[in-house]
Design a protein around this motif. Structure first.
Motif, PDB file in Angstrom:
ATOM      1  N   ARG A 319       0.834  -1.210   0.000  1.00 15.34           N
ATOM      2  CA  ARG A 319       0.000   0.000   0.000  1.00 15.34           C
ATOM      3  C   ARG A 319       0.867   1.258   0.000  1.00 15.34           C
ATOM      4  O   ARG A 319       0.578   2.226  -0.709  1.00 15.34           O
ATOM      5  N   SER A 339       1.222   3.434  -6.193  1.00 14.38           N
ATOM      6  CA  SER A 339       1.406   2.317  -5.256  1.00 14.38           C
ATOM      7  C   SER A 339       1.651   1.052  -6.080  1.00 14.38           C
ATOM      8  O   SER A 339       1.063   0.868  -7.157  1.00 14.38           O
ATOM      9  N   LEU A 341       0.480  -1.624  -5.715  1.00 11.02           N
ATOM     10  CA  LEU A 341      -0.774  -2.377  -5.840  1.00 11.02           C
ATOM     11  C   LEU A 341      -1.411  -2.224  -7.214  1.00 11.02           C
ATOM     12  O   LEU A 341      -2.353  -2.952  -7.541  1.00 11.02           O
ATOM     13  N   VAL A 342      -0.940  -1.296  -8.035  1.00 11.00           N
ATOM     14  CA  VAL A 342      -1.498  -1.185  -9.397  1.00 11.00           C
ATOM     15  C   VAL A 342      -0.953  -2.280 -10.310  1.00 11.00           C
ATOM     16  O   VAL A 342      -1.503  -2.506 -11.385  1.00 11.00           O
ATOM     17  N   HIS A 343       0.116  -2.948  -9.892  1.00 11.13           N
ATOM     18  CA  HIS A 343       0.717  -3.962 -10.759  1.00 11.13           C
ATOM     19  C   HIS A 343       0.063  -5.326 -10.521  1.00 11.13           C
ATOM     20  O   HIS A 343       0.063  -5.826  -9.391  1.00 11.13           O
ATOM     21  N   PRO A 344      -0.487  -5.932 -11.566  1.00  8.97           N
ATOM     22  CA  PRO A 344      -1.194  -7.207 -11.374  1.00  8.97           C
ATOM     23  C   PRO A 344      -0.360  -8.262 -10.660  1.00  8.97           C
ATOM     24  O   PRO A 344      -0.891  -9.019  -9.846  1.00  8.97           O
ATOM     25  N   ARG A 347      -0.523  -7.931  -6.951  1.00  8.78           N
ATOM     26  CA  ARG A 347      -1.821  -8.447  -6.491  1.00  8.78           C
ATOM     27  C   ARG A 347      -1.858  -9.970  -6.527  1.00  8.78           C
ATOM     28  O   ARG A 347      -2.411 -10.614  -5.627  1.00  8.78           O
TER      29      ARG A 347
END
Lengths: 591, 591
Positions: A319, A339, A341-344, A347
């Motif tokens: 985050r 962040s 977190l935008v990269h697949p 995730r």
């Protein structure tokens, strides 16, 4: 510093909405003392204890480790005080018999409190865990005198317990142990031998240690049919229950290990120590397995707890960490990077951990519920079915949850990049501490062999068939959920794949017994995936149609699991069907 | 204590019989100084150095670690003497240009010497490795004056090199670095900033340190197009080549890490230090990537070396450990138990490691050969094809060999049971030391993204197609080998699976660029498996029809790989085809 917040909402969702624990308790007279409010209060109290008391001494305990000086073992700073608080809170006897000072709470609850303990301080947790396991074996097999003398002191935390099985030349193969037990005129035995890898064999947190020791009588039959179980106290106990003279047992050294450095792993020397028989002569292994099976379930929880901690720390890092831009366009224009977190792929890592944790928690609770049936149900048929189910699933909980636990800790560490390798961030400790869970209480290879052999092939699938019938029955109830077709179809396919693999091994092993061990680990993983699919079917059904992001996310996670993780099952089945010849064709000298 | 014997016969088999290195050297005029006798002599010398000098200080180096005191970093006992011997043996410049004191040996040879180094002491190996990488970037991009001043001293081991990229807020995303470079009237620059995770940034083995530092000029464009590369020596160099006054650069601290504890990982502070531009302003990243690509291949070798060490130690333990009896009848009646090698699952673990090692070694050598073509061939078309191949395979060697390296170390540790967790057995150190290889020089997620994006999807598979054509052409030659039908069919199937996955990602990513990163890690693993299958096809062909157990075992291992390991490829492809939505559908707040 590492963080942790007990996932209470997820725990309560799994307990109440997925597995409907409340109805179970209400319908089980022996569990009439349990209700949702009591359970919630206990969960909240443990959340506080683990977050506030245990987490802060987890990293320092790793850095400091245990020290050994002339037979005296000192635990890291803070452990002794935490243990006192833990004991005073009544936590040791939470699941133990009331007559010895316990609280008779169901396993479905202690699985969750164990998860919090292991998520915050696995080294600490092993001390009371061994005590509880020893107490459980004693409660079922020891004489009334031994139980009355020892159990209340163990559950109060004044004394602690150990299990002494392994010897330098004898681990998995207990049939070849050399520790001797010589009968004495007064009915006691003199125990002589060396045991290694004894968790909590010696430490400065309790005034006495109660060792459960496997040993052989002079005239014992060879192999595992000649093993007896003995209680060997560090200090003899006086008639008034006070601690008396020193017995001839002590720690020779402690091991220097990869992890769980706050847990004292001792070499124990028994030099004609006085021991008391537990259960019958030559039937020690059966008594010890009461304890072993309990510990095995708990080891699975160690993997789960570590994995939850890894998730929380990795997600928190992700985050906050800004690096690169989203491939589909800048998401945080006010910052100099998005962040991660935008990269697949970030995730993917986090979701993999989380899917394992949510299915793993449900699976552990499901198994705990079966264990509670065996203990608290008044219906003999239900008890028998549940006992078979526990026998089938215990090695899976132990091995699959610890294999996933390590994988998840490594994946969580990877999310942190270079910081994952640095001690102060804590993730690397989770990796080191969790690694042991795949090894102790029977390696995961041994668990897989137990599953594939004794629990599946050797009874021609008698334990598997009713579980699969239950899964199919449940799956049929998804028909009315239009959203859950993906789940229904995936579960049915997984069932068919496992049926096919099971059939293959049963048939092949009749010709060639090596097929069992050759298939074991791949089967265990395939079987773990099937059970996780079953748990996600239950989770998805419980969440479907409820108007809240919390529930909608449960369906999303089920979809992630089905599409991106479950495909592994087919490759495991393909490996199983390759059979044993591709391994056994090599000459011994090849290796 | 851990053992290691360099696998010289396997190395020579792969080099000479699988990849026919001798013909390659004979047919490449610029490699006319290389022949089989020279290569064997060098391999034997390195075997001796790594076994006798490096292995004995590997465990002690881990226990002792590096120490930091007031800016001074001290390496563990024995490292300084070993480094001196290593330098005097001419090892640092083995693959470097002769004009600067190197020996111009091909990468196909240094890949094998690197494997031995990493198999015996990864912490030690990083010091010269960084020097070589820095030298390589300088050789291609620095001025003649810088090269003549620095390179001979670096290859002789008097001075050492580093790469300074990462900053506290900037790792993968180098476009946001903050280190400043202010131009001075004399053509030098004043460098100011903090760099972290600098391997060998400071230590007591060499009289000077040569830092290659990424920094931004005051007027530099934003992002990665505004980064320049500078040489910043610890001590300025006098006109006569001697070491002069101290430059304004130094270590602020060293990190406390999970592993590679004998390698000093430094925080480096640049306080207006004098720097010399390497290459052109704002083109620093290209120059640094010469070094990065070299290091990435070497990191793959770290995984391979560790994995070979893990195999040897696990196999030695398994041979000696007696536990249980074979399911098909007692094999060692004279002992009280059989060697655990009678259990198929123990063989499965060992064979998995060994199959990864033999295919991994061939794959690394195959990639090294392509690198040698780019450097030594006189044929521009061949050089271009090889350069594309190197670009395609470098991230695979780095990430796949290090992922397998960690997996194999963990598997090897598992073979030892409880002893695997104990420090003195050494396996746990391999796990800790190898873990970093998945992280540094670009995390394996970043490698996978590079492969899937720049090297595959963004050129519409232009690099993949000729590799697949080569594989099919080779596979056709197996037609005359009746024994190898299993290999031929498996390779063709793997090719088809990869073609299908490649097509899927290329098509999908045109609509949705997130599909690239979503597929990346699964694609990398699938692609690694395909390349290992190709390597086993080459190994099997080289071994087929030769009358010796050594060769027959190569075919057996190929069969084990195809039947028990290759099935994973299909599950990876299934995961890829699940696409990115199952990950991106979650709200950011979910995590």
């Amino acid at each position: 510093m590492p963080i942790y917040k007990a996932p209470l909402r997820d725990m309560q969702f799994t307990l109440n909405e997925v597995l409907d624990a409340n109805s179970f308790w209400q319908n089980t007279p022996q569990l009439s003392h349990v209700d949702a409010d009591t359970v919630n209060a206990i969960l909240e109290a443990m959340a506080q204890f683990s977050e506030d008391i245990l987490l802060p001494i987890n990293r320092s305990g790793d850095e400091e480790g245990c020290t050994f000086n002339n037979g005296v073992v000192t635990v890291p700073a803070g452990f002794k005080e935490a243990f006192k608080q833990y004991a005073e809170g009544g936590w040791i006897g939470l699941g133990a018999e009331e007559e010895f000072g316990g609280q008779s709470m169901p396993k479905m609850l202690t699985v969750l409190t164990d998860e919090m303990l292991f998520a915050t301080n696995p080294s600490f947790t092993l001390y009371p865990l061994l005590t509880i396991g020893a107490g459980m074996a004693m409660a079922q097999h020891a004489s009334e005198e031994l139980k009355n003398t020892y159990l209340p002191k163990m559950y109060s935390g004044e004394w602690s317990g150990t299990m002494c099985l392994t010897e330098p030349h004898s681990g998995t193969d207990l049939g070849i142990i050399r520790t001797k037990a010589e009968p004495q005129a007064d009915g006691t035995f003199k125990i002589t031998g060396t045991k290694i890898f004894i968790t909590g064999g010696e430490h400065n947190m309790t005034e006495n240690h109660v060792h459960l020791v496997l040993a052989k009588l002079p005239d014992a039959p060879a192999g595992s049919r000649g093993i007896s179980l003995f209680l060997v106290p560090k200090f003899m106990v006086n008639a008034d229950g006070s601690v008396g003279e020193r017995n001839a047992v002590g720690a020779g050294s402690i091991e220097h290990k990869m992890g769980i450095k706050g847990s004292a792993t001792c070499v124990m020397n028994f030099d004609g120590a006085t021991g008391f028989l537990i259960g019958k002569v030559n039937e020690g292994l059966a008594a010890m397995f009461v304890m072993m099976n309990y510990e095995r379930l708990s080891m699975g929880i160690q993997g789960l707890g570590a994995s939850e901690a890894a998730y929380q720390n990795a997600a928190a890092y992700a985050r906050d960490r800004l690096q690169g831009r989203s491939a589909t366009g800048t998401k945080m224009p006010e910052k100099n990077a998005d962040s991660i977190l935008v990269h697949p792929d970030v995730r993917r890592m986090l979701l993999k951990i989380r899917a394992n944790n949510e299915a793993g928690r449900a699976f552990a609770l499901y198994t705990a519920q079966q264990l509670d049936v065996t203990k608290f149900s008044d219906d003999p048929a239900a008890r028998k079915l549940a006992a078979d189910r526990v026998a089938l699933l215990t090695p899976v909980v132990k091995a699959y949850l610890t294999d996933k636990g390590l994988e998840n800790c490594i994946e969580g560490q990877q999310v942190l990049g270079g910081h994952g390798f640095i001690r102060e961030w804590g993730l690397e400790q989770w990796v080191r501490d969790t690694r042991i869970a795949q090894i102790y209480e029977g390696t995961n290879g041994v668990q897989a062999h137990d599953l594939m052999g004794r629990k599946v092939a050797k009874n021609n699938g008698a334990f598997v068939a009713p579980l699969i019938a239950e899964m199919r029955e449940f799956n049929a109830t998804l028909a009315s959920h239009a959203n859950l077709t993906f789940m229904h179809d995936a579960l049915e396919q997984a069932i068919q794949d496992i049926e096919s693999a099971t059939q293959f091994v049963i048939e092949q092993s009749q010709q060639n017994p090596d097929q069992i061990n050759a298939a074991a680990v791949d089967y265990l993983h395939a079987f773990g995936l099937l059970n996780f699919a079953y748990m996600f079917a239950k989770i998805a059904k419980a969440a479907d149609g409820k108007d809240d992001t919390f529930y909608a996310d449960k369906l999303r996670l089920a979809k992630f699991f089905v599409t991106r993780m479950l495909p592994e099952l087919k490759s495991r089945v393909a490996s199983i069907k390759a059979g044993s010849d591709v391994m056994m064709d090599f000459d011994m000298a090849y290796f």
